[in-house]
Scaffold this motif. Structure first.
Motif, short mmCIF file in Angstrom:
data_model
loop_
_atom_site.label_atom_id
_atom_site.label_comp_id
_atom_site.label_asym_id
_atom_site.label_seq_id
_atom_site.Cartn_x
_atom_site.Cartn_y
_atom_site.Cartn_z
N UNK A 1 0.85 -1.19 0.00
CA UNK A 1 0.00 0.00 0.00
C UNK A 1 0.88 1.24 0.00
N UNK A 2 0.58 2.16 -0.92
CA UNK A 2 1.32 3.41 -0.97
C UNK A 2 1.05 4.26 0.27
N UNK B 1 4.21 -1.13 -12.77
CA UNK B 1 2.92 -1.17 -12.07
C UNK B 1 2.26 0.19 -12.27
N UNK B 2 1.12 0.40 -11.63
CA UNK B 2 0.43 1.69 -11.69
C UNK B 2 0.43 2.33 -10.31
N UNK B 3 0.09 3.62 -10.29
CA UNK B 3 -0.09 4.32 -9.02
C UNK B 3 -1.56 4.63 -8.74
N UNK B 4 -2.33 4.91 -9.79
CA UNK B 4 -3.73 5.31 -9.61
C UNK B 4 -4.51 5.03 -10.88
N UNK B 5 -5.75 4.55 -10.72
CA UNK B 5 -6.62 4.35 -11.89
C UNK B 5 -6.81 5.64 -12.68
N UNK B 6 -6.82 6.78 -11.98
CA UNK B 6 -7.10 8.06 -12.64
C UNK B 6 -6.06 8.37 -13.71
N UNK B 7 -4.90 7.73 -13.65
CA UNK B 7 -3.84 7.99 -14.62
C UNK B 7 -4.11 7.39 -15.99
N UNK C 1 -0.06 -6.15 -10.62
CA UNK C 1 -1.40 -5.53 -10.70
C UNK C 1 -1.62 -4.49 -9.63
N UNK C 2 -2.36 -3.47 -10.02
CA UNK C 2 -2.65 -2.35 -9.13
C UNK C 2 -4.14 -2.19 -8.93
N UNK C 3 -4.54 -1.87 -7.69
CA UNK C 3 -5.94 -1.57 -7.37
C UNK C 3 -5.99 -0.25 -6.63
N UNK C 4 -6.83 0.67 -7.12
CA UNK C 4 -7.09 1.93 -6.43
C UNK C 4 -8.43 1.83 -5.70
N UNK C 5 -8.51 2.47 -4.55
CA UNK C 5 -9.76 2.43 -3.78
C UNK C 5 -10.77 3.46 -4.26
N UNK C 6 -10.34 4.47 -4.98
CA UNK C 6 -11.28 5.49 -5.44
C UNK C 6 -10.56 6.73 -5.91
N UNK D 1 4.82 -17.53 -12.21
CA UNK D 1 6.26 -17.36 -12.29
C UNK D 1 6.73 -16.03 -11.71
N UNK D 2 5.79 -15.14 -11.37
CA UNK D 2 6.14 -13.82 -10.89
C UNK D 2 5.99 -13.71 -9.37
N UNK D 3 6.75 -12.80 -8.79
CA UNK D 3 6.57 -12.47 -7.38
C UNK D 3 5.13 -12.01 -7.17
N UNK D 4 4.43 -12.55 -6.18
CA UNK D 4 3.01 -12.23 -5.99
C UNK D 4 2.78 -10.89 -5.30
N UNK D 5 3.14 -9.82 -6.01
CA UNK D 5 3.02 -8.46 -5.46
C UNK D 5 1.84 -7.73 -6.08
N UNK D 6 1.04 -7.10 -5.25
CA UNK D 6 -0.03 -6.22 -5.70
C UNK D 6 0.22 -4.85 -5.07
N UNK D 7 0.03 -3.78 -5.85
CA UNK D 7 0.15 -2.44 -5.30
C UNK D 7 -1.25 -1.85 -5.13
N UNK D 8 -1.44 -1.12 -4.04
CA UNK D 8 -2.76 -0.57 -3.70
C UNK D 8 -2.63 0.92 -3.44
N UNK D 9 -3.51 1.70 -4.03
CA UNK D 9 -3.62 3.12 -3.70
C UNK D 9 -4.85 3.30 -2.83
N UNK D 10 -4.62 3.57 -1.58
CA UNK D 10 -3.35 3.63 -0.89
C UNK D 10 -3.64 3.37 0.58
#
Length: 372
Positions: free
Chosen positions: A9-10, A249-255, A287-292, A331-340
């Motif tokens: 989480x950012x 990865x992404x930082x925000x869906x708004x981008x 993969x990235x998920x933004x909360x809003x 095969x990838x590291x199981x990392x998800x990024x979340x804003x935030x």
């Protein structure tokens, strides 16, 4: 055996008044909590008035961070990704990380890494000026080669060496938020490649296998490859390859999508974007998920562009989508990024509030922990 996921989480490290330069934006001395606390109705009657259940805490306090770490880990968030700033040839907003997180007595329960937020600083943080002068630049985010060297040495010596710094295959992960600004400051893509090669060598000299360079992508942006000649253009995809990045990865869906609509409709486009990245990029995507999204707390006049219906149950669907993506790429590291963790003034946070309580944290727990 169930797979363990790294949920990162950012962290927006502005919820403290301990950094003296924040007073030019937030005069009350509590950082951007000032904008959260003082939000008022707009001219059209819209009123953003959420309140943090934990109060307006100083997130540079190790006792506060102790409790936040406990809650994060309890709900499945095991990595904090700190927005890290370098303005006017010195760090900005390091207090939350240095004084809060890194001195908390339970810090080793949690990993962390840095996202260099190398965008320009402007008046959007100052509600007295944001409506009319928000685009006015206060500090440039782009840096030249000598400043880049200073930045690299600082993050290696101060952060990469920390035992709980997040690594992939033993390589410390370092994210670049604005690759366009990076290239502009360093004078073009070739000079940027040279700077990154030097950075990698310094990381190896510090005892690590290599640097894991992660790039934030904002869809496909046109980027000036030379740093000055506008006829030399490339896309984000080109730049990722040219710079030898290790992941994106992404930082925000708004981008990269229209967010002024229902959250579930947004997720349909997010899924398509992930599929596009898989087709077009050669490096792994996390993969990235933004909360809003709703940044009205930063303005006195109404700002359009608000995510609708981003309830914890709908955000949970995004988390499930990210988990499925990771499971389909074993095969990838199981990392998800979340804003935030705490982007309150952009309305994209996991910290509990008076509207949904612990709903967003419970959503992560249900997806990533409860099945273990």
């Amino acid at each position: 055996m169930k797979r363990k996921y790294d949920v990162g989480a950012y962290i927006w490290p502005a919820y403290t008044g301990d950094e003296p330069r924040t007073r030019m934006f937030w005069k009350e001395g509590i950082g951007e909590w000032q904008s959260v606390k003082n939000s008022v109705p707009k001219e059209n009657g819209y009123h953003w008035n959420r309140k943090p259940l934990w109060g307006y805490q100083n997130e540079a306090d190790p006792l506060v961070m102790h409790d936040q770490i406990e809650q994060a880990v309890k709900h499945g968030v095991n990595v904090f990704i700190y927005d890290w700033y370098w303005f006017d040839d010195r760090p900005f907003l390091e207090n939350c990380l240095n004084d809060g997180f890194l001195t908390a007595d339970n810090r080793n329960k949690m990993q962390f890494y840095l996202m260099w937020a190398n965008h320009d600083a402007n008046n959007y943080w100052n509600i007295d000026l944001s409506d009319d002068y928000g685009n006015t630049v206060i500090w440039k985010g782009a840096v030249g080669r000598e400043s880049f060297k200073t930045v690299a040495k600082r993050v290696i010596e101060k952060y990469f060496i920390q035992p709980n710094y997040y690594k992939i295959d033993g390589c410390p992960v370092f994210m670049i938020y604005d690759v366009k600004n990076l290239i502009t400051g360093l004078g073009g893509v070739e000079k940027t490649k040279e700077a990154i090669a030097w950075f990698r060598e310094q990381v190896k000299r510090a005892g690590f296998p290599d640097l894991h360079l992660q790039i934030t992508i904002w869809g496909e942006r046109t980027i000036n490859l030379s740093g000055f000649d506008s006829n030399m253009q490339g896309s984000t995809r080109d730049i990722v390859d040219m710079l030898g990045a290790d992941s994106v990865t992404n930082y925000q869906f708004v981008h990269f999508t229209n967010i002024d609509r229902d959250y579930c409709d947004i997720l349909l486009d997010v899924k398509k974007e992930w599929e596009r990245i898989d087709r077009e990029y050669k490096v792994p995507y996390f993969p990235h998920v933004s909360c809003g999204w709703d940044n009205n707390p930063r303005f006195r006049r109404f700002k359009s562009g608000i995510v609708k219906n981003n309830t914890p149950q709908n955000v949970k669907k995004g988390m499930e989508m990210a988990k499925h993506y990771l499971d389909s790429h074993p095969d990838r590291t199981p990392l998800i990024t979340v804003n935030s963790w705490n982007e309150w003034t952009e309305t994209s946070y996991l910290e509990p509030d008076d509207l949904y309580g612990y709903g967003y944290l419970e959503a992560i727990k249900e997806v990533f922990l409860d099945e273990e």
